[in-house]
Design an enzyme around this catalytic site. Structure first.
Site, PDB file in Angstrom:
ATOM      1  N   MET A  18       0.853  -1.200   0.000  1.00  0.00           N
ATOM      2  CA  MET A  18       0.000   0.000   0.000  1.00  0.00           C
ATOM      3  C   MET A  18       0.882   1.239   0.000  1.00  0.00           C
ATOM      4  SD  MET A  18      -3.143  -0.724   2.616  1.00  0.00           S
ATOM      5  CE  MET A  18      -2.334  -1.831   3.763  1.00  0.00           C
ATOM      6  N   VAL A  19       0.755   2.019  -1.065  1.00  0.00           N
ATOM      7  CA  VAL A  19       1.511   3.263  -1.175  1.00  0.00           C
ATOM      8  C   VAL A  19       1.225   4.145   0.042  1.00  0.00           C
ATOM      9  CG1 VAL A  19       1.583   5.442  -2.467  1.00  0.00           C
ATOM     10  CG2 VAL A  19       1.792   3.278  -3.676  1.00  0.00           C
ATOM     11  N   GLU A  42       4.532   0.092  -3.101  1.00  0.00           N
ATOM     12  CA  GLU A  42       5.175   0.020  -4.418  1.00  0.00           C
ATOM     13  C   GLU A  42       6.265   1.088  -4.516  1.00  0.00           C
ATOM     14  OE1 GLU A  42       3.681   0.182  -8.994  1.00  0.00           O
ATOM     15  OE2 GLU A  42       3.301   1.923  -7.752  1.00  0.00           O
ATOM     16  N   CYS A 115      -1.700  -1.984 -10.584  1.00  0.00           N
ATOM     17  CA  CYS A 115      -2.062  -0.599 -10.281  1.00  0.00           C
ATOM     18  C   CYS A 115      -2.794   0.052 -11.468  1.00  0.00           C
ATOM     19  CB  CYS A 115      -0.816   0.210  -9.931  1.00  0.00           C
ATOM     20  SG  CYS A 115      -1.243   1.897  -9.458  1.00  0.00           S
ATOM     21  N   HIS A 182      -5.632  -9.751  -7.037  1.00  0.00           N
ATOM     22  CA  HIS A 182      -6.702  -8.834  -6.642  1.00  0.00           C
ATOM     23  C   HIS A 182      -7.788  -9.044  -7.698  1.00  0.00           C
ATOM     24  CE1 HIS A 182      -8.165  -4.397  -6.165  1.00  0.00           C
ATOM     25  NE2 HIS A 182      -9.065  -5.283  -5.775  1.00  0.00           N
ATOM     26  N   ASN A 213      -6.632 -11.798  -2.736  1.00  0.00           N
ATOM     27  CA  ASN A 213      -6.676 -10.398  -2.306  1.00  0.00           C
ATOM     28  C   ASN A 213      -7.963  -9.759  -2.844  1.00  0.00           C
ATOM     29  OD1 ASN A 213      -5.411  -7.361  -3.493  1.00  0.00           O
ATOM     30  ND2 ASN A 213      -5.499  -7.802  -1.314  1.00  0.00           N
TER      31      ASN A 213
HETATM   32  C1  FNR Z   1      -3.349  -0.060  -2.537  1.00  0.00           C
HETATM   33  N1  FNR Z   1      -3.094  -1.095  -3.440  1.00  0.00           N
HETATM   34  C2  FNR Z   1      -1.816  -1.273  -3.936  1.00  0.00           C
HETATM   35  N2  FNR Z   1      -1.519  -2.372  -4.683  1.00  0.00           N
HETATM   36  C3  FNR Z   1      -0.260  -2.625  -5.084  1.00  0.00           C
HETATM   37  O1  FNR Z   1      -0.012  -3.640  -5.743  1.00  0.00           O
HETATM   38  N3  FNR Z   1       0.744  -1.735  -4.766  1.00  0.00           N
HETATM   39  C4  FNR Z   1       0.526  -0.607  -4.031  1.00  0.00           C
HETATM   40  O2  FNR Z   1       1.458   0.146  -3.720  1.00  0.00           O
HETATM   41  C5  FNR Z   1      -0.814  -0.335  -3.631  1.00  0.00           C
HETATM   42  N4  FNR Z   1      -1.124   0.811  -2.918  1.00  0.00           N
HETATM   43  C6  FNR Z   1      -2.341   0.911  -2.286  1.00  0.00           C
HETATM   44  C7  FNR Z   1      -2.566   1.939  -1.368  1.00  0.00           C
HETATM   45  C8  FNR Z   1      -3.745   1.985  -0.654  1.00  0.00           C
HETATM   46  C9  FNR Z   1      -3.953   3.069   0.360  1.00  0.00           C
HETATM   47  C10 FNR Z   1      -4.747   1.000  -0.888  1.00  0.00           C
HETATM   48  C11 FNR Z   1      -6.042   1.023  -0.122  1.00  0.00           C
HETATM   49  C12 FNR Z   1      -4.553   0.013  -1.826  1.00  0.00           C
HETATM   50  C13 FNR Z   1      -4.102  -2.139  -3.687  1.00  0.00           C
HETATM   51  C14 FNR Z   1      -4.110  -3.168  -2.556  1.00  0.00           C
HETATM   52  O3  FNR Z   1      -2.855  -3.791  -2.385  1.00  0.00           O
HETATM   53  C15 FNR Z   1      -5.182  -4.243  -2.788  1.00  0.00           C
HETATM   54  O4  FNR Z   1      -4.909  -4.914  -3.971  1.00  0.00           O
HETATM   55  C16 FNR Z   1      -6.601  -3.683  -2.864  1.00  0.00           C
HETATM   56  O5  FNR Z   1      -6.823  -2.673  -1.900  1.00  0.00           O
HETATM   57  C17 FNR Z   1      -7.622  -4.789  -2.663  1.00  0.00           C
HETATM   58  O6  FNR Z   1      -7.400  -5.474  -1.449  1.00  0.00           O
HETATM   59  P1  FNR Z   1      -8.275  -5.215  -0.115  1.00  0.00           P
HETATM   60  O7  FNR Z   1      -8.191  -3.744   0.204  1.00  0.00           O
HETATM   61  O8  FNR Z   1      -9.693  -5.593  -0.457  1.00  0.00           O
HETATM   62  O9  FNR Z   1      -7.693  -6.095   0.943  1.00  0.00           O
END
Ligand code: FNR
Length: 338
Positions: A18-19, A42, A115, A182, A213
């Protein structure tokens, strides 16, 4: 890759990349709370390539920083066997240079192929890769063949199940050790249902571990993680938003209250000298449903880690941590002089 570097991606509860959220304090707190593996936010290949590696003896961390002092990646020994470094890339050579730079201080490298943000798509990164199987193959094969640590990747699904299955089989053939799914398409938003049936079909079709995910909307407690796991038939589960809101979701003995988990998070932010703006952002994300709390209004105005510490009754911890750090820094300077 020698045997010592193999991680088993089966039967794991994982903090998703999560960024802004997945920095060292959140990763360590997730491990404290029961997560088995943690992905960092990322990091774009250009950034890590331009970063300077620096052993930060005062903090006890290994830092990768830009010339203006921005920390691109901060890690420490405690997470070395658990942290997966997620790369944003569109180029095999750049991906390899980036991964080589961090190879000895992480457990595995992941390539972000999910993304949907304009920045990623325009750069040919993230979900843009889903439509370029040759590029996917080139990037992953280059990493797998030249690194001493495992490689994984994280994708979104394609609209058709058949196309998705073809893609994941190609990904598996590159030698990656696991794949996170995802189960939404590039254009689907979090409000759309996660295609758990796609994850199930992918799990049945691949030999490598599949990490489910996308289920956070239905995950409010530890038991819900088990349900998502069962529904998808995956080897492991990965949580983003549920963990962002309260990372003690990973705790099998029950969740911490919001103030408790925030305090633990802020302590790590102080301990590892996080930027106040990043800390503020993460705390506000945790409070998303509780902005009526007195602390919420105060957080909006916070302009330093010291102020954030005061809001969460951690002033003493903040001062003691700073004192200890100054002392360590002073002793290190003396040692260098000798
Ligand atoms: C993300 N997601 C994400 N995915 C990824 O591959 N690299 C990243 O840096 C990010 N950054 C990110 C920031 C924030 C604040 C959120 C909420 C989401 C997507 C995340 O990893 C995930 O794939 C999705 O949010 C779906 O999963 P959840 O939230 O249902 O568990």
């Amino acid at each position: 890759m020698d045997g010592s570097n193999i991680i088993d991606f089966r039967n794991k509860r994982i903090l998703a990349p999560m960024v802004r959220v997945g920095t060292l304090p959140m990763r360590l707190l997730a491990l404290d709370q029961g997560a088995d593996l943690v992905y960092c936010e990322e990091i774009i290949d250009f950034k890590i390539i331009n970063a300077k590696r620096f052993e930060n003896e005062t903090l006890g961390t290994l830092d990768f920083t830009l010339s203006d002092g921005t920390v691109v990646f901060r890690t420490c020994n405690r997470e070395k066997s658990k942290v997966i470094f997620q790369l944003g890339t569109a180029d095999a050579k750049r991906a390899l240079i980036s991964a080589k730079k961090v190879e000895d201080c992480i457990a595995a490298v992941d390539v972000n192929m999910g993304c949907p943000k304009e920045f990623s798509i325009k750069g040919g990164m993230g979900a843009a890769l889903l439509k370029k199987p040759e590029k996917v193959k080139e990037i992953l094969t280059t990493l797998v063949n030249n690194l001493s640590i495992p490689v994984t990747c994280k994708i979104r699904v394609l609209p058709s199940l058949e196309d998705t299955l073809n893609l994941v089989k190609l990904i598996e053939s590159t030698g990656v050790v696991a794949i996170a799914i995802h189960a939404r398409t590039q254009s689907e938003r979090p409000r759309h249902p996660n295609r758990n049936d796609y994850i199930k079909k992918i799990s049945e079709s691949l030999k490598i571990p599949v990490i489910a995910n996308g289920g956070s909307k239905e995950i409010n407690c530890y038991k819900d993680i088990e349900q998502f796991w069962k529904d998808t038939g995956a080897s492991s589960v990965m949580l983003a938003r549920a963990a962002q809101w309260n990372v003690s979701i990973f705790n099998k003995n029950g969740m911490l209250s919001l103030p408790e988990v925030i305090r633990e998070y802020v302590k790590y932010a102080i301990r590892y000298d996080s930027h106040y703006a990043n800390t503020k952002y993460c705390v506000l994300q945790m409070m998303h449903e509780d902005m009526d709390m007195e602390e919420g209004q105060k957080m909006l105005g916070a302009m330093s880690l010291q102020e954030i510490s005061e809001i969460w009754n951690l002033s003493k911890y903040y001062e003691e941590t700073l004192k200890t750090r100054q002392k360590r820094s002073h002793n290190l300077a003396l040692k260098r002089k000798c």
